[in-house]
Design an enzyme around this catalytic site. Structure first.
Site, PDB file in Angstrom:
ATOM      1  N   HIS A  54      20.321  19.874 -17.538  1.00 36.15           N
ATOM      2  CA  HIS A  54      20.301  18.703 -18.420  1.00 36.15           C
ATOM      3  C   HIS A  54      19.276  17.663 -17.991  1.00 36.15           C
ATOM      4  O   HIS A  54      18.901  16.807 -18.784  1.00 36.15           O
ATOM      5  CB  HIS A  54      21.701  18.120 -18.639  1.00 36.15           C
ATOM      6  CG  HIS A  54      22.218  17.204 -17.584  1.00 36.15           C
ATOM      7  ND1 HIS A  54      23.104  17.619 -16.608  1.00 36.15           N
ATOM      8  CD2 HIS A  54      22.021  15.897 -17.351  1.00 36.15           C
ATOM      9  CE1 HIS A  54      23.416  16.596 -15.833  1.00 36.15           C
ATOM     10  NE2 HIS A  54      22.768  15.542 -16.255  1.00 36.15           N
TER      11      HIS A  54
ATOM     12  N   ASN B 196      31.876  18.478 -21.389  1.00 33.98           N
ATOM     13  CA  ASN B 196      31.215  17.411 -20.639  1.00 33.98           C
ATOM     14  C   ASN B 196      32.267  16.490 -20.016  1.00 33.98           C
ATOM     15  O   ASN B 196      33.233  16.128 -20.680  1.00 33.98           O
ATOM     16  CB  ASN B 196      30.313  16.626 -21.608  1.00 33.98           C
ATOM     17  CG  ASN B 196      29.377  15.680 -20.891  1.00 33.98           C
ATOM     18  OD1 ASN B 196      29.164  15.771 -19.679  1.00 33.98           O
ATOM     19  ND2 ASN B 196      28.806  14.747 -21.636  1.00 33.98           N
ATOM     20  N   TRP B 197      32.117  16.161 -18.744  1.00 30.88           N
ATOM     21  CA  TRP B 197      33.077  15.336 -17.993  1.00 30.88           C
ATOM     22  C   TRP B 197      34.396  16.051 -17.744  1.00 30.88           C
ATOM     23  O   TRP B 197      35.378  15.392 -17.382  1.00 30.88           O
ATOM     24  CB  TRP B 197      33.394  14.010 -18.704  1.00 30.88           C
ATOM     25  CG  TRP B 197      32.264  13.066 -18.813  1.00 30.88           C
ATOM     26  CD1 TRP B 197      31.532  12.804 -19.931  1.00 30.88           C
ATOM     27  CD2 TRP B 197      31.719  12.208 -17.784  1.00 30.88           C
ATOM     28  NE1 TRP B 197      30.562  11.874 -19.652  1.00 30.88           N
ATOM     29  CE2 TRP B 197      30.661  11.484 -18.351  1.00 30.88           C
ATOM     30  CE3 TRP B 197      32.045  12.012 -16.442  1.00 30.88           C
ATOM     31  CZ2 TRP B 197      29.914  10.566 -17.631  1.00 30.88           C
ATOM     32  CZ3 TRP B 197      31.296  11.094 -15.726  1.00 30.88           C
ATOM     33  CH2 TRP B 197      30.246  10.380 -16.327  1.00 30.88           C
TER      34      TRP B 197
ATOM     35  N   PHE C 283      26.175  17.963 -11.016  1.00 27.68           N
ATOM     36  CA  PHE C 283      25.758  17.698 -12.404  1.00 27.68           C
ATOM     37  C   PHE C 283      26.735  16.885 -13.223  1.00 27.68           C
ATOM     38  O   PHE C 283      26.432  16.494 -14.333  1.00 27.68           O
ATOM     39  CB  PHE C 283      25.419  19.006 -13.125  1.00 27.68           C
ATOM     40  CG  PHE C 283      26.602  19.886 -13.462  1.00 27.68           C
ATOM     41  CD1 PHE C 283      27.079  20.813 -12.542  1.00 27.68           C
ATOM     42  CD2 PHE C 283      27.208  19.814 -14.707  1.00 27.68           C
ATOM     43  CE1 PHE C 283      28.153  21.646 -12.861  1.00 27.68           C
ATOM     44  CE2 PHE C 283      28.283  20.640 -15.039  1.00 27.68           C
ATOM     45  CZ  PHE C 283      28.753  21.556 -14.102  1.00 27.68           C
ATOM     46  N   ASP C 284      27.911  16.596 -12.685  1.00 25.50           N
ATOM     47  CA  ASP C 284      28.870  15.842 -13.499  1.00 25.50           C
ATOM     48  C   ASP C 284      29.980  15.319 -12.601  1.00 25.50           C
ATOM     49  O   ASP C 284      30.067  15.675 -11.428  1.00 25.50           O
ATOM     50  CB  ASP C 284      29.462  16.761 -14.583  1.00 25.50           C
ATOM     51  CG  ASP C 284      29.951  15.995 -15.805  1.00 25.50           C
ATOM     52  OD1 ASP C 284      29.937  14.756 -15.767  1.00 25.50           O
ATOM     53  OD2 ASP C 284      30.325  16.633 -16.789  1.00 25.50           O
TER      54      ASP C 284
ATOM     55  N   ASN D 234      27.110  11.852 -24.719  1.00 22.22           N
ATOM     56  CA  ASN D 234      27.465  11.722 -23.324  1.00 22.22           C
ATOM     57  C   ASN D 234      27.903  10.289 -22.996  1.00 22.22           C
ATOM     58  O   ASN D 234      28.921  10.051 -22.353  1.00 22.22           O
ATOM     59  CB  ASN D 234      26.248  12.104 -22.485  1.00 22.22           C
ATOM     60  CG  ASN D 234      26.538  12.013 -21.016  1.00 22.22           C
ATOM     61  OD1 ASN D 234      27.389  12.727 -20.528  1.00 22.22           O
ATOM     62  ND2 ASN D 234      25.850  11.111 -20.336  1.00 22.22           N
TER      63      ASN D 234
ATOM     64  N   GLY E 207      22.614   9.404 -12.583  1.00 17.13           N
ATOM     65  CA  GLY E 207      21.401   9.267 -11.785  1.00 17.13           C
ATOM     66  C   GLY E 207      21.413  10.291 -10.671  1.00 17.13           C
ATOM     67  O   GLY E 207      20.383  10.750 -10.198  1.00 17.13           O
ATOM     68  N   ASN E 208      22.647  10.673 -10.252  1.00 13.90           N
ATOM     69  CA  ASN E 208      22.809  11.717  -9.247  1.00 13.90           C
ATOM     70  C   ASN E 208      22.593  13.112  -9.839  1.00 13.90           C
ATOM     71  O   ASN E 208      22.494  14.089  -9.099  1.00 13.90           O
ATOM     72  CB  ASN E 208      24.224  11.685  -8.643  1.00 13.90           C
ATOM     73  CG  ASN E 208      24.311  10.863  -7.368  1.00 13.90           C
ATOM     74  OD1 ASN E 208      25.034   9.881  -7.305  1.00 13.90           O
ATOM     75  ND2 ASN E 208      23.555  11.259  -6.348  1.00 13.90           N
ATOM     76  N   SER E 209      22.572  13.192 -11.166  1.00 12.14           N
ATOM     77  CA  SER E 209      22.439  14.513 -11.791  1.00 12.14           C
ATOM     78  C   SER E 209      21.258  15.275 -11.207  1.00 12.14           C
ATOM     79  O   SER E 209      20.137  14.768 -11.192  1.00 12.14           O
ATOM     80  CB  SER E 209      22.222  14.354 -13.291  1.00 12.14           C
ATOM     81  OG  SER E 209      23.405  13.947 -13.905  1.00 12.14           O
TER      82      SER E 209
ATOM     83  N   ASP F  12      24.514  24.598 -15.045  1.00 12.00           N
ATOM     84  CA  ASP F  12      23.640  23.445 -15.299  1.00 12.00           C
ATOM     85  C   ASP F  12      22.546  23.324 -14.221  1.00 12.00           C
ATOM     86  O   ASP F  12      22.554  22.386 -13.423  1.00 12.00           O
ATOM     87  CB  ASP F  12      24.498  22.181 -15.367  1.00 12.00           C
ATOM     88  CG  ASP F  12      23.749  21.021 -16.018  1.00 12.00           C
ATOM     89  OD1 ASP F  12      22.524  21.143 -16.207  1.00 12.00           O
ATOM     90  OD2 ASP F  12      24.387  19.998 -16.325  1.00 12.00           O
TER      91      ASP F  12
END
Lengths: 723, 723
Positions: B87, B214-215, B675-676, B329, B657-659, B223
Site C-alpha cells: 500500500h 483494513n484495521w 502494515f497496519d 482508510n 507513517g510506520n507503514s 501487503d
C-alpha cells in the site's frame, strides 16, 4: 434456538448419511445405550452406572426429565419444581402478560405456591415406559399395498396400539418410528396438565442478546426459568384447579455448584425434535434450492407485518411476541442451515457419496439386486412432490399464520372427523385430542389481533395469486372471480372485509360452541370463514393424500437405504431424532471458528457488562452492573476465570426440542441448562461436525447467582438440593 | 492502515496524557534511547548492542531505514533495493497503470534493472544526522511577543536553520518540534528522487481483504512490495534519468526466514506521523464531537461520488483508486477513533485527570503559581477556534478534494510567495520546494477526471451554502449572487460550467507554464479558476493567521502542561510522534478482543483459503489455491502451525507513517513489514492500551513464499541476504 418452534415448523420431513464414527456424535435412545457406550462414557469420566441413568423400570435420572412446551425440563425438587429455559417458558409468560403487568419484561417470582401463575396450554410429559412394537406395526402391512394404503395401514395400526395402551389408564401413549420407519416403539407418558410459572428472570437477563445473539457464541444469556407441575389431590392428571397439589416425581435431580472446566465429561438428556442425518441428495436439494430460501423470504415478509404492528401498539407487541420470536428464530435457523450446506458443500458430498454407493452396488451382485432401485425410487418421489410444493407451502402456512384460518380449519376438520369411528379419525383429531384442541381454540385469543390477522391473510392471498397454473388454489380463485373491485388488491380487500365482518370466530366462546356442532349445524351457521375452510378442505385433502403416499413410499425406501448404507459402511448407527427421549454425551470444549480465532468454552459476567449498550437486547439490568462494579459475586465464582460464569459450551449433540434439557456432570448432577447451539451447529441437523458443533448451556451457577443476588429468591434456592 | 494518508489528513493538530508506564509503549527517538531502555530490551531478548542499532554517526541498522511515500521502507540489498508495503507503493502503481496495463490488479515484476518502472512523485529520505537546536530556536522568541508573533518567530528561525543546513549541500534539512514545542531538533536527509518499482504482488495478494479487512485481525494480506533507489552516476541526488545508477546504502538489512513464535522480541524502526498522547480534554472534545463525525460524513459522501464514477468507467476507477483508498482508510480510522474514545471513556477520563491535576495544583502553592493558567488558557484557545471551524473545514477540504481548486490555489499561492525573499516565504513555498510543487502539478494529471472533479466541487459548494452566518465564504457567496439560475443548484451548475469550460489548468503543460508566471502575468491570463483562487486566498489567509496564533499559543501552553504533568506524576516521557525516526519494541503476542474470544498471534495460508469467496476483496488467486491444495509450501512453513504463515501481531507501538517499516528480530534481521494496527489500536494515537493495542505485520516468510512460488522472482530472492 427456541427449538420447540423449529420442530413444529418442519411440515415436510425430508434427507444425510453420516457414519457414527465419533463417540460424541449421536442422540441415543435410552434403551439403545449398550455396554460399549457406557464403557466409552466411563472412559471420558462418567461416574454413574447404567442403572443410575436408566433402568427401564422407572429408576434412574432419565426419569426426572420431561417433555414440556415443545422443549425439555427436569424435576429438581420433590415438589414438582422444574428447571428449564427462559425461552421454553416464554409463551406462557407472554400469555399471562398485559401491557400493565409485563412478566416478559420484568420477570416473575412467586413468593409461595399461592402466587404461582397457571401457564395456559402447557403440558409436561413424564415418561413411564418404552416398548418395542415393530412386529405389531408391520403385522398390518402387506406387500401388495400401494404407498397410500401402506401409510394408512401403519397409521391405523399405530392408533390401535395407542388406543389399547391408553384404555382405562391416566396416560398418553405415542407410537414413534425410528430409522425412518425401520423400527416402531410405544412410549407411555403421564401427562401433567396443570403447569404454573414459579420464577423467570427479567427479559434483559433471560433473553440478553435477543435475536442478535441467538445461535451465537460468545453468548451471555441467562436463559433459565422454573415452572411447577400440579396434579389432582388424588395424584391423577388434571387441568388447572385451585385444589391441585404439587406433583411428586419419582426422581428429581441435584444441582452442582462446583462448576465446569475444560474437557469435563457432560451429558444432556432431553427431547430432540428432528434430525435428518440419513437423507439423500434429493432431500438436501429440496431444502437448499426450494424449502429454506422460500421460507426465509416468507418469514421475513411476515416479520415485517408483525414488527410494524408491534411498533404501533404495545398490546399488539405482546400478542405477537411469541410468534415473532419463533419466526425470527426459524429464519436464522434456515439461514444458518443454508450457509452450513454451502460451507460444507453438503449437496456435492451427498452426490459423491451416492455415486460411490452406486458403484459399490454395481460391484456386488447380491446387493445390487436388493438395493438398486432405492435411490432412483426416492428421486421419483421428489420429482412428483415438485408438482405440488408451491401450493403445499401456501396452504400450509396460511393455516398456520392466519389465526382465523387456523381456527376455522380446525373446527371444520373436527366436524368431519367426528362423523367417523374414533379409530378411523386423523391422528390429532381423536377423542383423546379434544381437550387439547379446545384449549388451543381458547388460548388463540391471547395472540389474536384483528388488523394484524387481516394483513397476514392478505399477504398469503397475494402470494396465492402468484402460484403456477398447475398448482392454483381453486377455492381462492373462485372467490377472486366473484369479488367486487377493479384490481387484485381491491378484490382481496373485499374478500377479507367480508370474512372478518361476517365471522363470529373472533370470540373464544363462539369458537368453542361451534366446535361442538355437527357438520350440518355448523354449515347452517353460515359463518364465512367456515365456508372458506370447507372449500379449502377439499383441495387440501388431495394434497394430504398425496403427501401420505409420499410418506408411505419413503417410509419403505428410507429404512432400506439406511440398511444398505449400514452394510456398505459397516458399524452401528443411532436413529435420527424424532421427539423421543435421547441421551448425548461429550466434553466441555471451546472451538476455533476460523483461522487465528479461538473461542473459550466459557463466558463471564465481565462479558455481560462488556456487551451492555443500554439498548435492547443489550440492556443489562442496573442490578447486574452494580454487582459487577462492586465485585459482589456472592461466591458464584469460577475457579479458572475468577469471574461469575454465564454460559458454557460442550460437544453434546443436541437440536431443537432439547431446549431446557439439563446438562449433567459425571455424577448426574445439573451443571446447566442447554438452550442453543452455535451458528456452525445449525447444519448439524444434517451433518455433525465434531470440530465445530457445540451446544450452548447456561451455567447453573449463573442461574443461582441471578436468583440469589438479583431476585432474592432464597426460598427457591432452599427448595433445591445443591452440592 | 495506509498510514501515510492519515498523517497528511490531520490538518488541525489537536490532545492525551499517558504515563510511559509500560516498556512496550512509546515511539522512542533513536537519540533518546538510553541505557535503561537497552537494558529492558536486552531483558526481553535483544541480542544487539546500542551501537549495532544506532551510533549517531551513520552506523547501525537504523540507517537502513528511510521515509518513503509518506510511509517507511528499508534497504535490503547493497543495490538500493527497498522492502516496504504494497500500500506504500500503491499510488505509484496507480499512477503508472492504465486500463490496458493494470499493475494494481495484476502486480508487477521487473525481470532486470532495465524493466523497473519509475514511481512518479516518490522520494526516499535517508537520514544523515540529528542535531538538537532547541536553544537556537528559542533564541528567536521574546516574552513580550503575541501568539502570532511567537509562531512566526519560531517559523522564521527554523527556516534560517534549514537554509544554513542545506547551503551548498546535496541534502534536505528539517526542524522538528518535540513535546509539542518543548524541544527542537534538526534532521538532515539525503533525498533519493529517482525511485523505481521492482516488484508488487497482484492486488488479490497485496490487498487481499481490502477495505473490509483494513484495521482488522485476523488478517491475510500480503501487503509488501519492493522498490529501488537510484541516484546520478556521481552518487548525487537526481530526478529520474536513464543514466542513473542504483543507490548504495551505507547499511542494508538481512532477512530472517526462521520465523516468529509467541513472546519473541521484536522492534520496529520507522517514521510514525503523529500521536496525541499528551492532549487535553478540549482536544478530545473537539475530535469526538466535531472533527471526526464531520469528516466521516464528508468522506462517506465523497466516496459515494467516487464509487459511482468508478463503477461507470474503469479508466476513472484507476484514476480515483488511490484517493478512494485513502478516504476509506481515513474514514475507518476516524470511526475506530470514535469507537475507541467511547469504549475507553476517554473524554471522561481526561476530565477526571484534569480535575485531579487541578486539585494537586490547589494543594501546592508554587505549582499553582506556575501552572494555574495552563488548562484555562488552552480552553480559551479552543473556544476561539470554534468560531471558524466550520469554514476551516470546508475551505481546507475543497482545496484538497477538488483537483482544479488544488492546482489553482497552489499556482496562485506561489505567485504571491515568489514576490518575497526566500526566507520570508511560507514553508512549503520556498525555492527548495519548487521541484516538488511542480512534480505535484504534473502528476495531478494521473488522478484527474473532469466529470468527477466537477461533482466534487459541486458537493463542496452545496456544503458551503449551509455554513453559519458568521463563517460564510464571501468569495463564494458573491459568485452565487451573480450566477444565473433560479435555484441554488442551477447557480452552482452555472458557476462550475463557467469555471471548467474557461480554464486551461486541465493541461499539465499549462499548469507548469502558469506556475512560472508573475502575479501580474498570471492575472492577465484571466483563468477563471485562478481568479477564484485569488478571491479565496484573502479569506483563507485570515483563517491561516488565526490558526497560526492558535498554534503559537498552544506551542507555548502544551509544553508547559507536559512539564507540569511530568512533575505531578514523576518519571520520563517519550515525545509524541512527529514524522521523525522512532524505535518501538515489544513481543509477538495475540490478544483477547472480548470475553471468550482469543486471537492467535499468527495467521496462516489456510485462513487465506478460508476467506476466499471468489469476489473482490476475497478473490484469492488461483495459484495460491492450487499451491494450498497441493500442500506445495516450498519450505516456508511455520514450525508451530505447520502451515505457511501470512501475518503476525506484535505489541510494538506504531501509527500512520510506520507503514512499510521493517519489523526486526532480536538480531536486527527483518522478520516482516509492519502494515497496519488492529481495530482496537486506532485510538492508541490518543491512549495506548497494552492489553489491546497490536501492530499487524506481513510475515517475511509469506513474502518469500509468494515471490518464490507464485511470482517466480528467483533473481530478486537471490539479491536478498536470507538467514
Amino acid at each position: 434456538m427456541a427449538g420447540r418452534c423449529i420442530a413444529a415448523l418442519v411440515i415436510l420431513s425430508v434427507l444425510v448419511m453420516a457414519a457414527a464414527s465419533l463417540a460424541e456424535e449421536g442422540m441415543w435412545p435410552l434403551d439403545k445405550l449398550d455396554k460399549t457406550m457406557y464403557k466409552r462414557m466411563k472412559a471420558m469420566g462418567l461416574e454413574l452406572s447404567s442403572k443410575d441413568i436408566y433402568d427401564g423400570k422407572g429408576g434412574g435420572i432419565a426419569y426426572a426429565i420431561v417433555q414440556l412446551g415443545g422443549g425439555t425440563a427436569s424435576f429438581v425438587s420433590p415438589k414438582g419444581l422444574m428447571f428449564t429455559n427462559h425461552h421454553v417458558a416464554f409463551t406462557a409468560l407472554q400469555r399471562v402478560s398485559t401491557a400493565e403487568q409485563n412478566y416478559i419484561e420484568e420477570g416473575f417470582l412467586a413468593e409461595g405456591y399461592e402466587d404461582e401463575i397457571p401457564a395456559p396450554g402447557y403440558r409436561a410429559y413424564v415418561l413411564l415406559s418404552i416398548k418395542d412394537v415393530t412386529k405389531k406395526v408391520f403385522g398390518a402391512v402387506k406387500d401388495e399395498m400401494s404407498d397410500l394404503e401402506r401409510y394408512n395401514a401403519i397409521e391405523m395400526r399405530s392408533k390401535e396400539i395407542v388406543e389399547e395402551c391408553e384404555e382405562n389408564r391416566d396416560v398418553e401413549c405415542r407410537v414413534a418410528s425410528f430409522y425412518d420407519g425401520m423400527e416402531y416403539k410405544l412410549f407411555t407418558y403421564f401427562v401433567v396438565k396443570d403447569i404454573r410459572i414459579v420464577y423467570a428472570p427479567m427479559r434483559s437477563i433471560g433473553n440478553y442478546g435477543g435475536d442478535i445473539d441467538n445461535w451465537m457464541w460468545p453468548r451471555h444469556t441467562g436463559d433459565f426459568s422454573f415452572l411447577r407441575a400440579y396434579v389432582a389431590p388424588d395424584g391423577s392428571s388434571a387441568e388447572y384447579a385451585d385444589e391441585n397439589i404439587p406433583y411428586v416425581p419419582s426422581v428429581f435431580l441435584h444441582i452442582s455448584s462446583k462448576g465446569v472446566k475444560k474437557n469435563d465429561f457432560t451429558m444432556v438428556i432431553g427431547y430432540p425434535g428432528q434430525t435428518m442425518r440419513y437423507r439423500s441428495s434429493n432431500s438436501i436439494g429440496h431444502h437448499q434450492n426450494f424449502n429454506y430460501p422460500r421460507r426465509i423470504k416468507m418469514f421475513r415478509e411476515l416479520l415485517n407485518i408483525f414488527n410494524r404492528a408491534a411498533e404501533a401498539d404495545e398490546s399488539v407487541a405482546i400478542k405477537v411476541a411469541s410468534f415473532d420470536a419463533m419466526l425470527n428464530n426459524a429464519m436464522k435457523n434456515y439461514e444458518g442451515m443454508l450457509e452450513g450446506f454451502e460451507k460444507a458443500g453438503l449437496l456435492d458430498r451427498k452426490l459423491a457419496e451416492e455415486k460411490e454407493f452406486t458403484a459399490w452396488l454395481e460391484s456386488n451382485g447380491e446387493m445390487k439386486k436388493k438395493y438398486d432401485d432405492v435411490l432412483p425410487s426416492i428421486k421419483a418421489q421428489y420429482d412428483d412432490y415438485k408438482m405440488r410444493r408451491e401450493k403445499n407451502m401456501i396452504t400450509g402456512f396460511t393455516g398456520f399464520g392466519c389465526l382465523m384460518i387456523r381456527a376455522s380449519s380446525m373446527i371444520y376438520r373436527w366436524c368431519l372427523e367426528k362423523e367417523k369411528e374414533d379409530i378411523e379419525r386423523e391422528p390429532g383429531y381423536q377423542e383423546r385430542d379434544v381437550p387439547r384442541l379446545k384449549q388451543g381454540l381458547k388460548i388463540l385469543q391471547l395472540s389474536y389481533d384483528r388488523e394484524t390477522d387481516k394483513k397476514v391473510l392478505s399477504y398469503f392471498m397475494h402470494r396465492a395469486l402468484e402460484l403456477p397454473e398447475n398448482q392454483r388454489i381453486e377455492a381462492f380463485d373462485d372467490m377472486m372471480s366473484e369479488a367486487p373491485g377493479s384490481s387484485d388488491s381491491d378484490k382481496i380487500d373485499a374478500i377479507i372485509e367480508e370474512l372478518y365482518s361476517g365471522t363470529k370466530l373472533e370470540s373464544a366462546e363462539e369458537r368453542l360452541r361451534m366446535f361442538d356442532l355437527s357438520r350440518k349445524e355448523l354449515l347452517e351457521e353460515g359463518d364465512p370463514f367456515i365456508e372458506f375452510a370447507m372449500k379449502l378442505r377439499e383441495e387440501i385433502k388431495v394434497l394430504e393424500e398425496k403427501d401420505k403416499g409420499f410418506g408411505g413410499a419413503l417410509n419403505k425406501l428410507r429404512p432400506k437405504l439406511i440398511e444398505a448404507y449400514a452394510k456398505w459402511k459397516g458399524g452401528a448407527l443411532y436413529p435420527d431424532a424424532n421427539g423421543t427421549m435421547r441421551l448425548t454425551y461429550g466434553v466441555v470444549k471451546g472451538y476455533s471458528p476460523k483461522d487465528a480465532v479461538n473461542y473459550s468454552y466459557i463466558t463471564n459476567l465481565s462479558g455481560v457488562v462488556e456487551k451492555h449498550t443500554g439498548e435492547e437486547p443489550f440492556d443489562c439490568p442496573e442490578e447486574i452492573l452494580e454487582l459487577y462494579e462492586a465485585r459482589d459475586f456472592g461466591g458464584y465464582v469460577d475457579a479458572v476465570t475468577g469471574d461469575v460464569p454465564v454460559d458454557f459450551l460442550s460437544t453434546c449433540d443436541i437440536t431443537g426440542g432439547n431446549s431446557g434439557s439439563p446438562i449433567l456432570n459425571a455424577r448426574g448432577e445439573v451443571i446447566g441448562s442447554a438452550f442453543d447451539g452455535n451458528y456452525e451447529s445449525i447444519s448439524a441437523d444434517y451433518l455433525f461436525n465434531e470440530r465445530l458443533t457445540r451446544d450452548i448451556n447456561v451455567d447453573v451457577r449463573y442461574a443461582l447467582f441471578v436468583m440469589d443476588k438479583v431476585s432474592g429468591a432464597q426460598h427457591l434456592l432452599d427448595e433445591l438440593t445443591i452440592h
